[in-house]
Write a protein that holds these residues in place. Structure first.
Motif, PDB file in Angstrom:
ATOM      1  N   LEU A  47      31.226 -35.443  31.393  1.00 31.11           N
ATOM      2  CA  LEU A  47      30.901 -35.887  30.027  1.00 31.11           C
ATOM      3  C   LEU A  47      32.153 -35.952  29.157  1.00 31.11           C
ATOM      4  CD1 LEU A  47      27.524 -34.014  29.466  1.00 31.11           C
ATOM      5  CD2 LEU A  47      27.867 -36.445  29.949  1.00 31.11           C
ATOM      6  N   ASP A  48      33.064 -35.007  29.352  1.00 31.98           N
ATOM      7  CA  ASP A  48      34.322 -35.040  28.597  1.00 31.98           C
ATOM      8  C   ASP A  48      35.133 -36.278  28.959  1.00 31.98           C
ATOM      9  OD1 ASP A  48      33.562 -32.657  27.416  1.00 31.98           O
ATOM     10  OD2 ASP A  48      34.981 -31.417  28.564  1.00 31.98           O
ATOM     11  N   VAL A 102      24.102 -42.791  31.901  1.00 31.43           N
ATOM     12  CA  VAL A 102      23.394 -44.010  32.307  1.00 31.43           C
ATOM     13  C   VAL A 102      24.417 -44.981  32.884  1.00 31.43           C
ATOM     14  CG1 VAL A 102      21.491 -43.803  30.661  1.00 31.43           C
ATOM     15  CG2 VAL A 102      23.564 -45.012  29.992  1.00 31.43           C
ATOM     16  N   ILE A 103      23.958 -45.822  33.807  1.00 27.92           N
ATOM     17  CA  ILE A 103      24.810 -46.885  34.351  1.00 27.92           C
ATOM     18  C   ILE A 103      24.722 -48.071  33.401  1.00 27.92           C
ATOM     19  CG2 ILE A 103      25.149 -48.498  36.264  1.00 27.92           C
ATOM     20  CD1 ILE A 103      24.005 -46.342  38.121  1.00 27.92           C
ATOM     21  N   GLY A 135      30.954 -58.137  51.658  1.00 32.51           N
ATOM     22  CA  GLY A 135      30.679 -58.660  50.320  1.00 32.51           C
ATOM     23  C   GLY A 135      31.510 -57.975  49.259  1.00 32.51           C
ATOM     24  N   ALA A 136      31.020 -58.051  48.031  1.00 36.10           N
ATOM     25  CA  ALA A 136      31.748 -57.495  46.882  1.00 36.10           C
ATOM     26  C   ALA A 136      31.731 -55.964  46.916  1.00 36.10           C
ATOM     27  CB  ALA A 136      31.130 -57.981  45.584  1.00 36.10           C
ATOM     28  N   ILE A 137      32.853 -55.370  46.543  1.00 41.29           N
ATOM     29  CA  ILE A 137      32.971 -53.917  46.405  1.00 41.29           C
ATOM     30  C   ILE A 137      32.837 -53.619  44.921  1.00 41.29           C
ATOM     31  CG2 ILE A 137      34.454 -51.916  46.728  1.00 41.29           C
ATOM     32  CD1 ILE A 137      35.870 -53.604  48.946  1.00 41.29           C
ATOM     33  N   LYS A 138      31.725 -52.979  44.552  1.00 41.13           N
ATOM     34  CA  LYS A 138      31.442 -52.720  43.139  1.00 41.13           C
ATOM     35  C   LYS A 138      31.302 -51.228  42.890  1.00 41.13           C
ATOM     36  CE  LYS A 138      29.048 -57.065  42.361  1.00 41.13           C
ATOM     37  NZ  LYS A 138      27.872 -57.712  41.812  1.00 41.13           N
ATOM     38  N   VAL A 139      31.769 -50.797  41.718  1.00 43.48           N
ATOM     39  CA  VAL A 139      31.601 -49.411  41.293  1.00 43.48           C
ATOM     40  C   VAL A 139      30.898 -49.422  39.939  1.00 43.48           C
ATOM     41  CG1 VAL A 139      33.552 -48.490  42.590  1.00 43.48           C
ATOM     42  CG2 VAL A 139      33.920 -49.356  40.298  1.00 43.48           C
ATOM     43  N   PRO A 140      30.022 -48.426  39.702  1.00 43.34           N
ATOM     44  CA  PRO A 140      29.287 -48.403  38.438  1.00 43.34           C
ATOM     45  C   PRO A 140      30.143 -47.918  37.274  1.00 43.34           C
ATOM     46  CG  PRO A 140      28.641 -46.551  39.802  1.00 43.34           C
ATOM     47  CD  PRO A 140      29.586 -47.387  40.617  1.00 43.34           C
ATOM     48  N   ASN A 141      29.802 -48.406  36.088  1.00 40.74           N
ATOM     49  CA  ASN A 141      30.358 -47.903  34.833  1.00 40.74           C
ATOM     50  C   ASN A 141      29.291 -47.025  34.195  1.00 40.74           C
ATOM     51  OD1 ASN A 141      32.813 -49.399  34.902  1.00 40.74           O
ATOM     52  ND2 ASN A 141      31.709 -51.199  34.233  1.00 40.74           N
ATOM     53  N   PHE A 142      29.713 -45.910  33.600  1.00 38.18           N
ATOM     54  CA  PHE A 142      28.784 -44.957  33.006  1.00 38.18           C
ATOM     55  C   PHE A 142      29.054 -44.765  31.520  1.00 38.18           C
ATOM     56  CE2 PHE A 142      29.271 -43.786  37.453  1.00 38.18           C
ATOM     57  CZ  PHE A 142      27.951 -43.667  37.861  1.00 38.18           C
ATOM     58  N   GLU A 143      28.009 -44.417  30.800  1.00 36.54           N
ATOM     59  CA  GLU A 143      28.100 -43.993  29.405  1.00 36.54           C
ATOM     60  C   GLU A 143      27.113 -42.861  29.204  1.00 36.54           C
ATOM     61  OE1 GLU A 143      27.376 -47.143  26.627  1.00 36.54           O
ATOM     62  OE2 GLU A 143      29.125 -48.280  27.254  1.00 36.54           O
ATOM     63  N   MET A 144      27.265 -42.161  28.086  1.00 38.03           N
ATOM     64  CA  MET A 144      26.277 -41.171  27.675  1.00 38.03           C
ATOM     65  C   MET A 144      25.264 -41.873  26.782  1.00 38.03           C
ATOM     66  SD  MET A 144      28.467 -37.852  26.470  1.00 38.03           S
ATOM     67  CE  MET A 144      30.143 -38.440  26.266  1.00 38.03           C
ATOM     68  N   PRO A 145      23.972 -41.564  26.916  1.00 43.17           N
ATOM     69  CA  PRO A 145      23.015 -42.077  25.944  1.00 43.17           C
ATOM     70  C   PRO A 145      23.395 -41.550  24.548  1.00 43.17           C
ATOM     71  CG  PRO A 145      21.874 -41.169  27.844  1.00 43.17           C
ATOM     72  CD  PRO A 145      23.328 -40.797  27.972  1.00 43.17           C
ATOM     73  N   MET A 184      26.015 -37.830  20.784  1.00 43.37           N
ATOM     74  CA  MET A 184      26.058 -37.142  19.487  1.00 43.37           C
ATOM     75  C   MET A 184      26.182 -35.632  19.685  1.00 43.37           C
ATOM     76  SD  MET A 184      23.273 -39.436  17.398  1.00 43.37           S
ATOM     77  CE  MET A 184      23.236 -38.357  15.992  1.00 43.37           C
ATOM     78  N   GLN A 185      25.435 -35.081  20.643  1.00 39.57           N
ATOM     79  CA  GLN A 185      25.525 -33.651  20.921  1.00 39.57           C
ATOM     80  C   GLN A 185      26.923 -33.304  21.431  1.00 39.57           C
ATOM     81  OE1 GLN A 185      22.554 -32.144  23.636  1.00 39.57           O
ATOM     82  NE2 GLN A 185      23.420 -30.096  23.642  1.00 39.57           N
TER      83      GLN A 185
END
Length: 85
Positions: free
Chosen positions: A16-17, A43-44, A56-66, A71-72
């Motif tokens: 998270l940091d 979340v992705i 095929g394509a090599i993909k990696v996910p991007n993440f964010e915090m809801p 806010m917390q």
């Protein structure tokens, strides 16, 4: 006042940091990723294509915090580093 970090383990807090500091692809194990997704801590938000190979394509996910988790996290960071007035 003690504001609780949204991550309950050292590994969750580190991920998270990293996200909170702008890293959309933090380092984490698949098990930690699954756990954090199930808990709703991350979340992705899409995928980045790194290249292609024979399969095929090599993909990696991007993440964010809801937003509520972000806010917390912000409140916990602010409580750790209060500004001097």
């Amino acid at each position: 006042m003690k504001v609780k970090h949204p991550g309950t383990t050292k590994a969750e807090r580190r991920v998270l940091d990293e996200i909170g500091c702008g890293q959309s692809q933090p380092r984490m194990t698949p098990g930690l990723q699954d756990s954090m997704l199930r808990k709703g801590l991350i979340v992705i938000t899409g995928y980045q294509t790194l290249g292609k190979d024979a399969f095929g394509a090599i993909k990696v996910p991007n993440f964010e915090m809801p937003i509520p988790i972000h806010m917390q996290w912000c409140n916990a960071m602010a409580a750790q580093h209060p500004e001097e007035e």
